[in-house]
Structure formats: C-alpha cells, structure tokens
Enzyme design. Structure first.
Site, mmCIF file in Angstrom:
data_model
loop_
_atom_site.group_PDB
_atom_site.id
_atom_site.type_symbol
_atom_site.label_atom_id
_atom_site.label_comp_id
_atom_site.label_asym_id
_atom_site.label_seq_id
_atom_site.Cartn_x
_atom_site.Cartn_y
_atom_site.Cartn_z
ATOM 1 N N CYS A 17 -59.519 24.584 0.218
ATOM 2 C CA CYS A 17 -59.134 23.390 -0.087
ATOM 3 C C CYS A 17 -58.004 22.920 0.628
ATOM 4 O O CYS A 17 -57.952 21.659 0.999
ATOM 5 C CB CYS A 17 -58.383 23.289 -1.634
ATOM 6 S SG CYS A 17 -59.599 23.901 -2.923
ATOM 7 N N CYS A 77 -56.359 26.860 -3.072
ATOM 8 C CA CYS A 77 -57.125 27.872 -2.329
ATOM 9 C C CYS A 77 -57.192 27.437 -0.854
ATOM 10 O O CYS A 77 -56.934 26.438 -0.384
ATOM 11 C CB CYS A 77 -58.722 28.281 -2.862
ATOM 12 S SG CYS A 77 -59.702 26.735 -2.561
#
Length: 131
Positions: free
Chosen positions: A67, A64
């Site tokens: 991240c 994501c």
C-alpha cells in the site's frame, strides 16, 4: 409529435456544440477541442480546461508495504506530470469496505475503483489518469 423531435434535436445540438471559454481574462472564445491544456486566448488561465478531468485519487490500504509503495508510485506520477490532483491515503477498514474492495492496495479515481489487489506500475497509473 414534432415538438418532441425538435427538442431532441436541440438537445443533441447543444450537447455537441462548441463551449465558450470560461477563463478569467474575459475573452469570449469558443473551445472546440477538449484536449487543449491552455485556452487559446493566451492569458494562461487554466480554469477552462485542465490536463485531466481527475480531481481526486485515493489509495486504499491498511498500511502494508504494498500500500505504501502504491502511494509512492501514484505520488511520483502526479508530481512528474504537474497534475492538480488531491491524493489521499485511506487506512480505515470500514471505509475501505465501503468501496467493496476485498484485496488491497486499491486505487480509487474520482470515486471509482480502478485498480485493486496489486501494486500498479507507473505506466498503469498514467493510463488510468489519462496521461
């Protein structure tokens, strides 16, 4: 009974005694401070001591945006401080679960989860890396 006390005394003495330098120049120096970044022999070999004792940092997350941002922040701190640290991105859910992490992103330093569930700041990364 006296032998056990002597063994304990020897253990503590050996634990806190200065350690010899293990650099490749062959000098037999004794390094008393743990925070030295280079051996005092001047050979420039950093095998004896390093800036941080950290060897590996893992970023856990499925890919994501948070991240990816965490990975970029950690990579930037490592590059700016010239650290010899292996940086790895783990996206496998089963492997992430093996660290008992339920919220991503997470930062794992030498096998220990240090940050989870939020994007850390540069100062927070520096703190966990000991800079």
């Amino acid at each position: 009974m006296e032998n056990k006390k002597e063994n304990k005394k020897g253990f503590w003495t050996s634990l806190f005694s200065p350690k010899p330098c293990s650099c490749s120049c062959g000098d037999n120096l004794v390094i008393e401070e743990l925070e030295k970044t280079t051996p005092s022999c001047g050979c420039g070999d950093n095998a004896a001591t390093t800036k941080t004792g950290i060897k590996e940092v893992k970023i856990l997350g499925p890919g994501c945006a948070k991240c990816k941002t965490t990975y970029q922040v950690v990579a930037k701190v490592i590059d700016e401080n010239n650290l010899d640290v292996k940086l790895t991105k783990i996206e496998d859910i089963a492997e992430i679960m093996s660290y008992n992490v339920m919220g991503t992103p997470a930062v794992v330093v030498d096998g220990t989860v240090k940050i989870k569930g939020h994007v850390p700041s540069e100062s927070e990364i520096k703190q966990i890396l000991g800079i």
